[in-house]
Design a protein around this motif. Structure first.
Motif, PDB file in Angstrom:
ATOM      1  N   ILE B 177       0.848  -1.213   0.000  1.00 54.47           N
ATOM      2  CA  ILE B 177       0.000   0.000   0.000  1.00 54.47           C
ATOM      3  C   ILE B 177       0.877   1.255   0.000  1.00 54.47           C
ATOM      4  CG2 ILE B 177      -1.710   1.307   1.323  1.00 54.47           C
ATOM      5  CD1 ILE B 177      -2.884  -1.349   2.261  1.00 54.47           C
ATOM      6  N   GLY B 178       1.969   1.249   0.779  1.00 52.85           N
ATOM      7  CA  GLY B 178       2.869   2.410   0.850  1.00 52.85           C
ATOM      8  C   GLY B 178       3.502   2.698  -0.494  1.00 52.85           C
ATOM      9  N   ILE B 179       3.974   1.646  -1.183  1.00 53.55           N
ATOM     10  CA  ILE B 179       4.575   1.843  -2.510  1.00 53.55           C
ATOM     11  C   ILE B 179       3.508   2.322  -3.497  1.00 53.55           C
ATOM     12  CG2 ILE B 179       5.638   0.611  -4.452  1.00 53.55           C
ATOM     13  CD1 ILE B 179       7.092  -1.108  -2.294  1.00 53.55           C
ATOM     14  N   PHE B 180       2.307   1.805  -3.319  1.00 58.85           N
ATOM     15  CA  PHE B 180       1.189   2.259  -4.163  1.00 58.85           C
ATOM     16  C   PHE B 180       0.898   3.749  -3.922  1.00 58.85           C
ATOM     17  CE2 PHE B 180      -3.479   2.758  -4.762  1.00 58.85           C
ATOM     18  CZ  PHE B 180      -3.507   2.590  -6.144  1.00 58.85           C
ATOM     19  N   GLY B 181       1.039   4.201  -2.674  1.00 58.20           N
ATOM     20  CA  GLY B 181       0.863   5.629  -2.353  1.00 58.20           C
ATOM     21  C   GLY B 181       1.866   6.477  -3.117  1.00 58.20           C
ATOM     22  N   GLY B 182       3.138   6.014  -3.171  1.00 54.90           N
ATOM     23  CA  GLY B 182       4.159   6.730  -3.948  1.00 54.90           C
ATOM     24  C   GLY B 182       3.808   6.743  -5.425  1.00 54.90           C
ATOM     25  N   TYR B 183       3.266   5.621  -5.883  1.00 49.07           N
ATOM     26  CA  TYR B 183       2.874   5.502  -7.301  1.00 49.07           C
ATOM     27  C   TYR B 183       1.773   6.524  -7.635  1.00 49.07           C
ATOM     28  CZ  TYR B 183       0.331   3.431 -11.267  1.00 49.07           C
ATOM     29  OH  TYR B 183      -0.330   3.230 -12.445  1.00 49.07           O
ATOM     30  N   ILE B 184       0.796   6.648  -6.751  1.00 51.85           N
ATOM     31  CA  ILE B 184      -0.322   7.590  -6.993  1.00 51.85           C
ATOM     32  C   ILE B 184       0.217   9.012  -7.196  1.00 51.85           C
ATOM     33  CG2 ILE B 184      -2.323   8.705  -5.915  1.00 51.85           C
ATOM     34  CD1 ILE B 184      -2.907   6.061  -4.522  1.00 51.85           C
ATOM     35  N   ILE B 185       1.100   9.431  -6.277  1.00 55.63           N
ATOM     36  CA  ILE B 185       1.645  10.788  -6.387  1.00 55.63           C
ATOM     37  C   ILE B 185       2.546  10.903  -7.622  1.00 55.63           C
ATOM     38  CG2 ILE B 185       3.191  12.475  -5.260  1.00 55.63           C
ATOM     39  CD1 ILE B 185       0.386  12.262  -4.038  1.00 55.63           C
ATOM     40  N   GLY B 186       3.391   9.869  -7.833  1.00 58.57           N
ATOM     41  CA  GLY B 186       4.317   9.894  -8.970  1.00 58.57           C
ATOM     42  C   GLY B 186       3.587  10.021 -10.292  1.00 58.57           C
ATOM     43  N   VAL B 187       2.507   9.292 -10.442  1.00 60.34           N
ATOM     44  CA  VAL B 187       1.808   9.274 -11.731  1.00 60.34           C
ATOM     45  C   VAL B 187       0.803  10.434 -11.850  1.00 60.34           C
ATOM     46  CG1 VAL B 187       0.209   7.927 -13.152  1.00 60.34           C
ATOM     47  CG2 VAL B 187       2.139   6.808 -12.027  1.00 60.34           C
ATOM     48  N   LEU B 188       0.012  10.656 -10.818  1.00 58.74           N
ATOM     49  CA  LEU B 188      -1.068  11.642 -10.922  1.00 58.74           C
ATOM     50  C   LEU B 188      -0.590  13.081 -10.688  1.00 58.74           C
ATOM     51  CD1 LEU B 188      -4.005   9.789  -9.123  1.00 58.74           C
ATOM     52  CD2 LEU B 188      -3.437   9.835 -11.542  1.00 58.74           C
ATOM     53  N   LYS B 189       0.429  13.263  -9.849  1.00 58.66           N
ATOM     54  CA  LYS B 189       0.823  14.633  -9.510  1.00 58.66           C
ATOM     55  C   LYS B 189       2.164  15.032 -10.148  1.00 58.66           C
ATOM     56  CE  LYS B 189       0.780  17.694  -5.509  1.00 58.66           C
ATOM     57  NZ  LYS B 189      -0.126  18.654  -6.133  1.00 58.66           N
ATOM     58  N   LEU B 190       3.100  14.048 -10.189  1.00 53.20           N
ATOM     59  CA  LEU B 190       4.427  14.394 -10.717  1.00 53.20           C
ATOM     60  C   LEU B 190       4.580  14.031 -12.194  1.00 53.20           C
ATOM     61  CD1 LEU B 190       6.484  13.083  -7.623  1.00 53.20           C
ATOM     62  CD2 LEU B 190       5.604  15.378  -8.028  1.00 53.20           C
ATOM     63  N   ASP B 191       3.518  13.462 -12.764  1.00 55.88           N
ATOM     64  CA  ASP B 191       3.453  13.177 -14.207  1.00 55.88           C
ATOM     65  C   ASP B 191       4.501  12.189 -14.707  1.00 55.88           C
ATOM     66  OD1 ASP B 191       1.228  14.740 -14.607  1.00 55.88           O
ATOM     67  OD2 ASP B 191       2.407  16.565 -14.956  1.00 55.88           O
ATOM     68  N   PHE B 192       4.907  11.220 -13.844  1.00 57.83           N
ATOM     69  CA  PHE B 192       5.759  10.144 -14.335  1.00 57.83           C
ATOM     70  C   PHE B 192       4.893   9.171 -15.130  1.00 57.83           C
ATOM     71  CE2 PHE B 192       8.333  10.881 -10.262  1.00 57.83           C
ATOM     72  CZ  PHE B 192       9.254  11.690 -10.904  1.00 57.83           C
ATOM     73  N   ASN B 193       5.549   8.454 -16.057  1.00 62.74           N
ATOM     74  CA  ASN B 193       4.824   7.430 -16.812  1.00 62.74           C
ATOM     75  C   ASN B 193       4.533   6.235 -15.894  1.00 62.74           C
ATOM     76  OD1 ASN B 193       5.153   4.714 -18.424  1.00 62.74           O
ATOM     77  ND2 ASN B 193       4.331   6.253 -19.849  1.00 62.74           N
TER      78      ASN B 193
END
Lengths: 267, 271
Positions: B177-193
């Motif tokens: 879940i924690g890594i998924f939290g990083g993924y959410i921010i990375g993809v939705l807010k920081l615009d990573f692929n």
């Protein structure tokens, strides 16, 4: 006779024997050399004021506290300092009604009464339930009360469930810790009657601690008085009023004047 | 200063309170050690109460999932944000690698086990101390003994086994879940692929990262349940004593978790 009924034993010695038992908490000497013998089938009541060591005596016998000095024997077997399976085996001979009933509040009243049979004796739950219901009926409680939790009961009903739990395994020895404390006189007498009836049915040896003289007179074959950590008088119940011991007479009649002085702090 | 104006305690012996506190500390340490040895020694001796162990596992594991999931989710999210800020301050290149590596390392090695330990300490350790403490002051533990039931086997062992078994499971779920939290921010807010983010995370993560966190979780599970049971078992003095036992269980478990966390990290990754 049921599976757990006490076996008839040869009368080779006292059921419970305390010899020179000492117990202290820090500087406070609670038991100062207690000597007492309780014969098989006998009902002994220990009377005495609050804080004189009555509960401590029972707890030492049950192994909940360890005396510093002296010996305690059950059926001639020394029990001071034993633990583990040995203690469990010895405690299998006991049933106890606690002052507050000490019912397990996470269980129903029925499970409380059946607990000693299922967990202590490893009995099949269905058979244990049948016995528990029968014991509850003996103390005047029906199936509706059996399904309730202890929190839903009055103090008097809790004591009756506690009594049913104490006699459920048909123990050889039953301890009663202040069985009538906190009850109205009528309910106190109901409990006294139930104790006499149930104990007679089970045929157990009993030790009761109380400061309720009406209860002591009804339950006891023999009364012992504990004062300042010593047993100052022991004798048959019908001799207590004429024993000639000043402490006993003052206690029995509830008089302020006498050798027992309450340690009150002056304001 | 004349002798009669010196406060009584100092005139008696100024070292006395220190010595007295030290003796109390030694007494408590000895009592805790004895309690631990007795509890562990009952792990493998029958009777083993499987029904009670199962019930405690549900309480420790299943009912702690929401709180552990929420804390690790938001921790993963905030770490992604802060690591991105740090990475862009150093260089505009390689922010994705920094974010994924920091999220993975901090969540799996440190945050997931520590946060799960602290949350379970507050939720479960406190409840254990209160329940066992109430049983102690209302003579229910004495009643267990008189009914030929060993309180260590019946009350303590199921709780400690549940802590030992369920904390690693909780932490593993917390890792995901924690890594998924990083993924959410990375993809939705920081615009990573999204696919690249997952690929980099997968490439970076190592078995030891997960394993060290699970070892910590087992240790913390043991500590939390042990302190809850110990404080409850030795509580005295009615409602106030039970309250103090509950507070002490949570505080002592939290402090021990943070101290032990350092030493286990040092053991696995010390240089």
């Amino acid at each position: 006779m049921s599976e757990f009924a006490p076996q008839s034993r040869p009368q080779t010695g006292p059921k419970i024997k305390l010899d020179g038992v000492h117990k202290r908490f820090g500087d406070n000497i609670v038991l100062d050399g207690i000597d007492l013998e309780v014969q098989t089938g006998e009902s002994v009541v220990i009377i005495g004021g609050s804080g004189t060591g009555k509960s401590v005596t029972l707890k030492c016998i049950l192994g909940l506290l360890t005396p510093e000095k002296g010996t305690i024997e059950i059926d001639g077997e020394s029990v001071v300092g034993i633990s583990g399976d040995e203690r469990d085996r010895i405690n299998g001979k006991f049933g106890m009604l606690f002052q507050s009933a000490a019912l397990f509040d996470s269980m129903s009243n029925l499970d409380n009464v059946a607990f000693g049979l299922t967990e202590g004796k490893g009995m099949d739950p269905e058979a244990a339930t049948e016995i528990a219901l029968e014991k509850l009926r003996q103390v005047g409680l029906g199936e509706n009360v059996a399904r309730m939790s202890p929190a839903e009961l009055s103090v008097g009903m809790k004591k009756r469930v506690g009594l049913a739990r104490a006699i459920a395994i048909e123990p050889e020895i039953i301890f009663f810790d202040e069985p009538t404390t906190g009850l109205d006189p009528v309910m106190g007498d109901v409990i006294n009657d139930l104790i006499v009836q149930c104990v007679r049915k089970v045929g157990a040896t009993t030790m009761t601690i109380t400061h309720d003289m009406a209860s002591a007179r009804k339950i006891a074959d023999r009364i012992a008085m504990l004062y300042k950590g010593k047993l100052i008088w022991t004798g048959p119940t019908d001799e207590i009023d004429t024993c000639g011991e000043d402490h006993v007479e003052q206690f029995v009649h509830g008089r302020v004047e006498g050798p027992i002085q309450m340690e009150l702090r002056r304001l | 200063m004349s002798a009669d104006r010196i406060p009584g305690m100092l005139r008696a012996n100024p070292l006395r309170p220190i010595g007295s506190a030290f003796l109390r500390f030694l007494e408590a340490t000895g009592q805790l050690t004895t309690f631990t040895v007795l509890s562990v020694s009952h792990f493998f001796r029958p009777p083993i109460y499987l029904r009670l162990i199962g019930r405690q596992m549900i309480d420790v594991g299943y009912y702690s999932l929401p709180v552990v999931g929420l804390t690790t989710l938001f921790s993963g999210m905030v770490i992604a944000l802060q690591s991105f800020t740090g990475a862009t301050r150093i260089s505009s290149e390689g922010a994705l690698l920094t974010v994924t590596s920091v999220v993975v390392l901090s969540i799996t090695r440190e945050l997931s086990p520590v946060l799960a330990g602290l949350m379970v300490s507050g939720r479960v350790g406190a409840a254990m101390a209160a329940e066992i403490g109430t049983m102690r002051v209302t003579e229910q533990i004495d009643a267990l003994t008189t009914l030929s039931t060993n309180p260590y086997k019946y009350l303590v062992v199921p709780r400690i086994i549940a802590g030992l078994a369920m904390l690693p499971l909780l932490v593993f779920v917390g890792d995901v879940i924690g890594i998924f939290g990083g993924y959410i921010i990375g993809v939705l807010k920081l615009d990573f692929n999204a696919a690249t983010y997952i690929q980099k995370t997968w490439d970076f993560i190592e078995f030891l990262d997960i394993f060290s966190g699970l070892v910590k979780a087992a240790v913390f599970g043991f500590v939390v349940t042990l302190m809850g049971c110990y404080m409850g078992y030795h509580s005295t003095g009615g409602a106030q004593g039970v309250g103090a036992a509950t507070t002490n269980a949570v505080v002592s478990a939290a402090v021990l978790i943070l101290i032990l966390n350092y030493f286990i990290s040092q053991m696995f990754f010390g240089v």
